[in-house]
Design an enzyme around this catalytic site. Structure first.
Site, PDB file in Angstrom:
ATOM      1  N   GLN A  43       1.163  -1.141  -0.093  1.00  0.00           N
ATOM      2  CA  GLN A  43      -0.577   0.266   0.023  1.00  0.00           C
ATOM      3  C   GLN A  43       0.467   1.713  -0.210  1.00  0.00           C
ATOM      4  OE1 GLN A  43      -3.463   0.299   0.185  1.00  0.00           O
ATOM      5  NE2 GLN A  43      -4.290  -1.913   1.143  1.00  0.00           N
ATOM      6  N   SER A  44       0.775   2.197  -0.652  1.00  0.00           N
ATOM      7  CA  SER A  44       1.501   2.948  -1.028  1.00  0.00           C
ATOM      8  C   SER A  44       2.041   3.844  -0.039  1.00  0.00           C
ATOM      9  CB  SER A  44       1.433   4.311  -1.692  1.00  0.00           C
ATOM     10  OG  SER A  44       0.688   3.893  -2.613  1.00  0.00           O
ATOM     11  N   THR A  45       0.340   4.101   0.572  1.00  0.00           N
ATOM     12  CA  THR A  45       0.806   5.932   1.832  1.00  0.00           C
ATOM     13  C   THR A  45       0.276   5.134   3.507  1.00  0.00           C
ATOM     14  OG1 THR A  45      -0.924   6.845   1.551  1.00  0.00           O
ATOM     15  CG2 THR A  45       0.959   7.399   0.861  1.00  0.00           C
ATOM     16  N   GLY A  84       2.876   0.993   3.414  1.00  0.00           N
ATOM     17  CA  GLY A  84       3.353   2.464   3.685  1.00  0.00           C
ATOM     18  C   GLY A  84       4.837   3.456   2.540  1.00  0.00           C
ATOM     19  N   ARG A  85       4.908   2.325   1.500  1.00  0.00           N
ATOM     20  CA  ARG A  85       5.812   3.384   1.051  1.00  0.00           C
ATOM     21  C   ARG A  85       5.345   3.026  -0.881  1.00  0.00           C
ATOM     22  NH1 ARG A  85      11.286  -0.101   2.483  1.00  0.00           N
ATOM     23  NH2 ARG A  85      11.388   0.634   4.654  1.00  0.00           N
TER      24      ARG A  85
END
Ligand SMILES: [Zn+2]
Length: 712
Positions: A43-45, A84-85
């Site tokens: 998940q990106s953020t 989160g990246r």
């Protein structure tokens, strides 16, 4: 995270994480099942991680999917480091690990939700499919299983990558456009600064808390008075003023917290146009620079802001005041265009003096830490151009000081009244700040008391906590009361009528106050800056006077002439008399050394250098008078006179031989008055005689002339 947290496929039948599309796929062979099934989760953020639990659950459910495809649980590797990246972040260690596992031929199948999304860039995606194809690893997502070596699957995978990149780009564009439209309407607020609150429907209003507003007003009016953010900061710290800050996120969102001021916050407040009621968007730009991981945030000039709408929001200051604050901040910067803030050096006008010939600001330098000197800074920026002449700080300061005190005379009384009013107003403001703090503390204590008394005594655990809270509130109230007492003591009593008369008297004797030892250079500088906008100095090279133009605030300009001390011979007031004496002594046949002795006897002083004249200095002066070396003097030779070397060349003999002849009296000549060099007199007849003499001597066996030669 372990599989226990994950809902089983059967647990959420409707729209849940059950994936069945790839079951029974003929592409999966035993050689694939012998290797690992790798589940990649991303998940990106952090925000997405928190908000999109559902998507995360679906991603972890891929593990069950791999089991259904025939992989034993212990042969399933879950890579979830990249939670989160963002895909844009190249340091996604999970993705790198995934590539490494595939590259070591460990992977039989790579599973991801919407496989193409796992890369976020087509380059990464192509790399992954390429690697998987090379090592015969399958790729799978909720729609099926793909073999990168199958030409149809390969095309599909490529399309998926392109589509996902396109989709992402469209989404970004849509978001950007939406944001810009909202901003153009003046409705796009990410955060609101101190002193404002964001209402639930998105409007922005002044903070409802009176004390928060009072502190913001105090900050702006005090900045106008002090003129420097650093001084404002020191003032707020010294007065223990706290700023009311509302948490922008987290569980305490919207709640008021009181914190001591921070310098960057003050800078931000002063340049935020919202305080002047204006809505602005796009004031900053991110700027990447080589060698820096994070882009720097650059404040753009006002003309480049994307949106600026005035009179849109409730204001604390006027637009004019906002512009003035910006200008002040610009002037305070230590750059060639600004004044620089008033600092502690002894010179009175640092930052105000400008070189009229080139327009640059003059910088202040101190020799031996004392004697100030204003120098034009142009040469630092344009090294090829000769430096403009500087000016002594002491002389210029004195001139401006005299003019300043004269200008203040009629205003002195009015000024003192103004000063009194200012002191009164500030004390009132501080007292009000303290009253609000005391009220707040009393209210908190009272509320804690009511809460404690309202709880039933049987509910002991709650009662104990409330009791502690009450005690804490009382302790804080006491602390603030003590601080308040200290504040009152430090403020002292209001000035009496007698003191007021004394101050009035002082104002009448402003020069005395100005020169009093208690008046610091910094205070003087502040006074000068209140009245003088800039001082322009015009001084030609080698001129002994400078034209000074004082630009007063309000547009008035006064012109003055300043006489300077000599810096070189060009500047010396008795230059002509000195040069006349040099010519005189030279005419008497004196050497440079001898002239130096005469000049010292006559009481002349060389410029700049300490001590008296020396031969070297006189040589310089002789050059100035056009009397360089004696031999170059065009009036030196009389009719039919030759320099020794010239005549020797004419006769075809050695110079030393001719010298010997002159000394023996075989040729007639005279010595120069200063350097005692020989000059030989020889008209054409004499030259012929000397030539014959040389020939005779050369022909004679004894090497001597037949008879003693006599000069003609
Ligand atoms: Zn200059």
């Amino acid at each position: 995270m372990s599989a226990i947290d994950m809902p089983a496929p059967t647990a959420c039948p409707a729209g849940g994480p059950t994936i069945t599309s790839g079951l029974g796929s003929p592409k999966i062979h035993d050689r694939h099942r012998d290797r690992l099934a790798i589940v990649y989760i991303r998940q990106s953020t952090n925000h997405q991680v928190l908000e999109h639990r559902e998507s995360l659950a679906r991603q972890y459910a891929l593990r069950d999917y791999a089991e259904q495809l025939g992989w034993p649980a212990e042969r399933i590797l879950v890579i979830d480091e990249d939670l989160g990246r963002s895909g844009a972040n190249s340091q996604r260690s999970g993705f790198q690990r995934l590539l490494a596992e595939v590259g070591m031929a460990h992977g039989g199948l790579v599973l991801a939700l919407e496989a193409s999304r796992l890369c976020r860039s087509n380059k990464d995606w192509a790399h992954l499919t390429e690697t998987c194809g090379f090592w015969d690893t399958l790729l799978g997502d909720q729609d099926g299983i793909y073999d990168p070596n199958d030409i149809n699957d390969r095309m599909l995978l490529g399309l998926k990558g392109t589509m996902s990149e396109l989709e992402l780009g469209l989404m970004r564009n849509r978001l950007d456009r939406g944001r810009q439209n909202k901003a153009a309407r003046g409705e796009m607020f990410q955060k609101v600064p101190i002193g404002y609150v964001k209402r639930p429907h998105g409007q922005v209003a002044l903070d409802p808390d009176e004390q928060v507003r009072a502190v913001v007003q105090l900050i702006f009016s005090k900045y106008t008075e002090l003129g420097s953010v650093h001084q404002l900061f020191r003032y707020l710290i010294a007065q223990k003023v706290q700023m009311g800050i509302r948490a922008q996120e987290g569980p305490n969102r919207g709640q008021l917290q009181w914190r001591p001021p921070r310098l960057p916050t003050l800078f931000q407040m002063l340049r935020n146009p919202m305080y002047a009621g204006a809505y602005a968007y796009g004031r900053f730009r991110r700027q990447r620079s080589p060698g820096k991981a994070n882009p720097a945030v650059k404040l753009l000039p006002m003309e480049q802001w994307k949106v600026l709408l005035r009179d849109r929001l409730p204001a604390y200051i006027t637009w004019e005041q906002y512009l003035a604050n910006r200008e002040r901040a610009r002037q305070n910067r230590t750059c060639p265009e600004g004044h620089g803030a008033a600092r502690g050096g002894s010179a009175l006008l640092p930052g105000l003096v400008h070189c009229a010939s080139c327009g640059w600001r003059m910088s202040t330098q101190y020799q031996h830490g004392r004697n100030g000197y204003y120098t034009c800074t142009r040469f630092r920026h344009e090294p090829d151009v000769p430096a403009c002449p500087g000016i002594s700080a002491a002389l210029l300061d004195q001139l401006v000081e005299e003019q300043l005190l004269r200008a203040l005379e009629p205003a002195a009384l009015e000024l003192s009244r103004q000063a009194f009013a200012d002191v009164e107003r500030e004390q009132t403001r501080l007292r009000q700040h303290w009253r609000q703090r005391l009220e707040r503390a009393a209210y908190d204590a009272e509320r804690a008391r009511r809460q404690y008394q309202a709880v039933e005594p049987e509910n002991r655990l709650v009662a104990r906590t409330l009791e502690q809270q009450w005690e804490e509130a009382l302790r804080q109230q006491r602390q603030i009361q003590e601080d308040h007492d200290r504040f009152l003591t430090s403020q002292g009593a209001r000035p009496s009528a007698e003191q007021y008369r004394q101050i009035e008297g002082l104002a009448r004797h402003l020069p005395d106050v100005w020169h009093a030892p208690q008046t610091t250079p910094q205070e003087k500088k502040e006074i000068v800056r209140c009245l003088v906008e800039r001082v322009k100095v015009t001084r030609g090279r080698g001129q002994i006077q400078a034209d000074v133009a004082i630009h007063w605030h309000g547009g008035n300009v006064t012109h003055h002439v300043l006489h300077l001390r000599a810096q070189g011979y060009d500047d010396m007031p008795d230059r002509q008399r000195l040069l006349d004496r040099v010519v005189h002594w030279r005419g008497r046949g004196c050497t440079a050394e001898a002239i130096a002795v005469h000049l010292n006897d006559e009481g002349f002083k060389p410029s700049r250098r300490r001590g008296g004249f020396t031969g070297e200095i006189v040589q310089e002066l002789l050059h100035l008078c056009g009397l360089g070396a004696e031999s170059n003097d065009p009036g030196l030779l009389r009719r039919h006179e030759w320099r020794l070397c010239d005549l020797a060349r004419e006769l075809g003999i050695d110079r030393k031989r001719l010298h010997a002849w002159v000394q023996r009296g075989w040729a007639s000549g005279r010595q120069t008055p200063i350097h005692k060099r020989w000059l030989v007199r020889a008209d054409p007849r004499e030259v012929r005689r000397l030539k014959r003499l040389a020939a005779d001597i050369d022909a004679s066996p004894s090497g001597r002339p037949a008879s003693k030669p006599k000069p003609g």
